[in-house]
Design a protein around this motif. Structure first.
Motif, PDB file in Angstrom:
ATOM      1  N   GLU A 140       0.665  -1.124  -0.084  1.00  0.00           N
ATOM      2  CA  GLU A 140      -0.063   0.071  -0.078  1.00  0.00           C
ATOM      3  C   GLU A 140       0.967   1.376   0.030  1.00  0.00           C
ATOM      4  O   GLU A 140       1.663   1.500   1.000  1.00  0.00           O
ATOM      5  CB  GLU A 140      -0.908   0.056   1.217  1.00  0.00           C
ATOM      6  N   THR A 148       1.573   5.188   0.699  1.00  0.00           N
ATOM      7  CA  THR A 148       1.139   6.369   1.373  1.00  0.00           C
ATOM      8  C   THR A 148       1.846   7.569   0.607  1.00  0.00           C
ATOM      9  O   THR A 148       3.066   7.453   0.414  1.00  0.00           O
ATOM     10  CB  THR A 148       1.638   6.217   2.973  1.00  0.00           C
ATOM     11  N   SER A 206      -4.554   8.208  -5.682  1.00  0.00           N
ATOM     12  CA  SER A 206      -5.773   7.480  -4.875  1.00  0.00           C
ATOM     13  C   SER A 206      -6.323   6.822  -5.758  1.00  0.00           C
ATOM     14  O   SER A 206      -7.166   5.662  -5.092  1.00  0.00           O
ATOM     15  CB  SER A 206      -6.571   8.799  -4.275  1.00  0.00           C
ATOM     16  N   ASN A 253      -4.698   3.920  -2.907  1.00  0.00           N
ATOM     17  CA  ASN A 253      -3.523   4.480  -1.924  1.00  0.00           C
ATOM     18  C   ASN A 253      -4.086   5.449  -1.044  1.00  0.00           C
ATOM     19  O   ASN A 253      -5.085   6.477  -1.661  1.00  0.00           O
ATOM     20  CB  ASN A 253      -2.356   4.797  -2.746  1.00  0.00           C
ATOM     21  N   ARG A 254      -3.316   5.654   0.070  1.00  0.00           N
ATOM     22  CA  ARG A 254      -3.579   6.498   0.950  1.00  0.00           C
ATOM     23  C   ARG A 254      -2.955   8.012   0.515  1.00  0.00           C
ATOM     24  O   ARG A 254      -1.810   7.831   0.172  1.00  0.00           O
ATOM     25  CB  ARG A 254      -3.232   6.291   2.445  1.00  0.00           C
ATOM     26  N   GLY A 305      -2.075  12.066   2.023  1.00  0.00           N
ATOM     27  CA  GLY A 305      -2.245  12.908   3.153  1.00  0.00           C
ATOM     28  C   GLY A 305      -1.568  14.259   2.594  1.00  0.00           C
ATOM     29  O   GLY A 305      -1.170  14.229   1.658  1.00  0.00           O
ATOM     30  N   PRO A 352      -3.445  10.721   6.122  1.00  0.00           N
ATOM     31  CA  PRO A 352      -3.483   9.882   4.939  1.00  0.00           C
ATOM     32  C   PRO A 352      -4.712   9.211   5.020  1.00  0.00           C
ATOM     33  O   PRO A 352      -5.032   8.435   5.990  1.00  0.00           O
ATOM     34  CB  PRO A 352      -2.169   9.250   4.770  1.00  0.00           C
ATOM     35  N   ARG A 353      -5.542   9.184   4.008  1.00  0.00           N
ATOM     36  CA  ARG A 353      -6.896   8.323   4.037  1.00  0.00           C
ATOM     37  C   ARG A 353      -7.064   7.941   2.264  1.00  0.00           C
ATOM     38  O   ARG A 353      -6.101   8.496   1.534  1.00  0.00           O
ATOM     39  CB  ARG A 353      -7.978   8.934   4.411  1.00  0.00           C
ATOM     40  N   THR A 354      -7.836   6.964   2.247  1.00  0.00           N
ATOM     41  CA  THR A 354      -7.778   6.563   0.889  1.00  0.00           C
ATOM     42  C   THR A 354      -9.551   7.201   0.314  1.00  0.00           C
ATOM     43  O   THR A 354     -10.183   7.920   0.949  1.00  0.00           O
ATOM     44  CB  THR A 354      -8.156   5.056   0.629  1.00  0.00           C
ATOM     45  N   GLN A 365     -11.495  11.870   0.383  1.00  0.00           N
ATOM     46  CA  GLN A 365     -10.169  12.530   1.145  1.00  0.00           C
ATOM     47  C   GLN A 365      -9.461  13.435   0.186  1.00  0.00           C
ATOM     48  O   GLN A 365      -9.120  14.556   0.539  1.00  0.00           O
ATOM     49  CB  GLN A 365      -9.099  11.156   1.156  1.00  0.00           C
ATOM     50  N   SER A 420       7.344   6.698   2.646  1.00  0.00           N
ATOM     51  CA  SER A 420       6.095   7.310   2.001  1.00  0.00           C
ATOM     52  C   SER A 420       6.813   8.007   0.448  1.00  0.00           C
ATOM     53  O   SER A 420       7.892   8.148   0.571  1.00  0.00           O
ATOM     54  CB  SER A 420       5.337   8.373   2.678  1.00  0.00           C
TER      55      SER A 420
END
Length: 294
Positions: free
Chosen positions: A75, A77, A112, A116-117, A119, A133-135, A139, A177
Motif C-alpha cells: 500500500e 502512502t 488515490s 492508496n492513501r 495526506g 492520509p486516507r483513501t 479524501q 512514503s
C-alpha cells in the motif's frame, strides 16, 4: 449544487481523464517506487545477506553482526507538502499558490485511484495544517477544501523552509512514503540539510513553482513593489537599465543558491512556471522521472 471544491476537483478529474489516461495512470508505481519498507525483526548475519542491512548499533552491543529484516508494504502512502507562505501568492494565473494547489490535487487524485492513501501538510510559518492520509475521492475533496481556504497566517516573516521539512519528517516518520514537495523555495537559507534528511527516509519529489516575472522583470515603468514575505515596499523604475542589471544578477545568485541546495540535498527538482500548461508539465515531469530511474 456543487461547491467550489467539488467543481475544481471535477474539472481536474475531467482533464486527467482526457489528457492522462493511457499515458500516466499506474505509471507512478514504476516511476516513483512508493512501496513502504517496514522493519519487522533482527537476526544473525549470514554471508548471503546484504551488508547494507546490518544494524550496527545492535552489532556493537552484542559483538556479533545482526541484520534488520523488512517486509514490503504494497500500500502506497503519499503526502502532499505545500508551501503556503506569502511569496506563493505572487504571480499571474492566480499565483504560484493556485498552480501548486491544482498540481497537488491532480497528483493526489492520480495516486488515490490505485486505492492508496493520500495526506497533506499545508505550511505557512506559524500556521500549519496536517491532514492524515486516507483513501478515496472524499479524501482528495477534503484536501481540496483546505487548499481553497485562505491561509490563516498573517505573519510578516521570511519562510522557514527548514521548519517545513522538519514538520514533514516528524509527521511521516512512522512509515516510508512518497512525498511531493511544492514550494517556490523563497525563504531562509540552510534548508538543504533538513530536505536531505527527509529524502534519506522517503522517496521525495520536489516541484519548484516559479513565476516568469521573478526571473525576468518586465518593463512596467515606475511601480510600487512589495516584498511578499516581509511587507517592505519600494518605489522602483523597472525601465532603469542599471536596476534591471542588478536584479538580473540577484536572480542569478538566487537560482544558483537553490540549485546548489538541491545538489547538497541529493534532489533533482522539477521546475514549473505559472504560465505553463499544468497537465502537460505533469506529464513531462513523470517522463523525466522515469528516464532518471533507468
Amino acid at each position: 449544487m456543487d461547491t467550489a471544491p467539488e467543481k475544481l476537483l471535477r474539472r481536474l478529474e475531467w482533464k486527467l481523464g482526457r489528457r492522462l489516461d493511457g499515458r500516466m495512470q499506474g505509471a507512478y508505481r514504476t516511476v516513483w517506487h512508493g512501496a513502504g519498507i517496514d522493519f519487522t525483526d533482527l537476526r544473525v548475519y549470514s554471508t548471503e545477506d546484504d551488508v547494507r542491512h546490518i544494524d550496527w548499533n545492535v552489532t556493537a552491543r552484542v559483538d556479533e553482526p545482526y541484520v534488520r529484516l523488512y517486509t514490503e508494504d504494497r500500500e502506497l502512502t503519499c503526502w502532499l507538502v505545500l508551501d503556503r507562505s506569502a511569496s506563493m501568492r505572487f504571480g499571474g494565473h492566480d499565483g504560484k499558490e493556485s498552480v501548486a494547489a491544482e498540481l497537488a490535487i491532480s497528483l493526489g487524485r492520480l495516486v488515490s485511484r490505485g486505492g492508496n492513501r493520500v495526506g497533506a501538510i499545508l505550511f505557512d510559518n506559524d500556521a500549519q495544517q496536517v491532514i492524515p492520509p486516507r483513501t478515496g475521492r472524499d479524501q482528495i475533496l477534503r484536501i481540496t477544501r483546505s487548499l481553497l481556504r485562505p491561509p490563516t497566517s498573517r505573519a510578516r516573516s521570511t519562510t522557514d523552509l527548514s521548519k517545513m521539512f522538519r514538520l514533514a519528517a516528524s509527521t511521516t516518520m512512522r512509515r516510508r512514503s512518497l512525498i511531493f514537495v511544492m514550494s517556490d523555495f523563497i525563504g531562509e537559507p540552510g534548508w538543504e540539510r533538513e530536505l536531505a534528511r527527509l529524502t534519506h527516509r522517503h522517496e521525495v519529489v520536489v516541484i519548484r513553482v516559479v513565476d516568469p516575472a521573478e526571473l525576468d522583470l518586465p518593463d512596467l515603468g515606475v511601480i510600487l513593489v512589495e516584498d511578499a514575505e516581509t511587507g517592505e515596499q519600494l518605489l522602483v523604475d523597472t525601465g532603469d537599465p542599471l536596476l534591471r542589471g542588478r536584479l538580473a544578477a540577484e536572480v542569478g545568485r538566487r537560482e544558483d543558491a537553490v540549485a546548489e541546495g538541491m545538489r547538497k540535498a541529493g534532489v533533482d527538482a522539477h521546475r514549473i512556471t505559472t504560465d505553463q500548461d499544468l497537465l502537460a508539465a505533469l506529464v513531462g515531469m513523470v517522463q523525466r522521472s522515469g528516464r532518471g530511474r533507468r
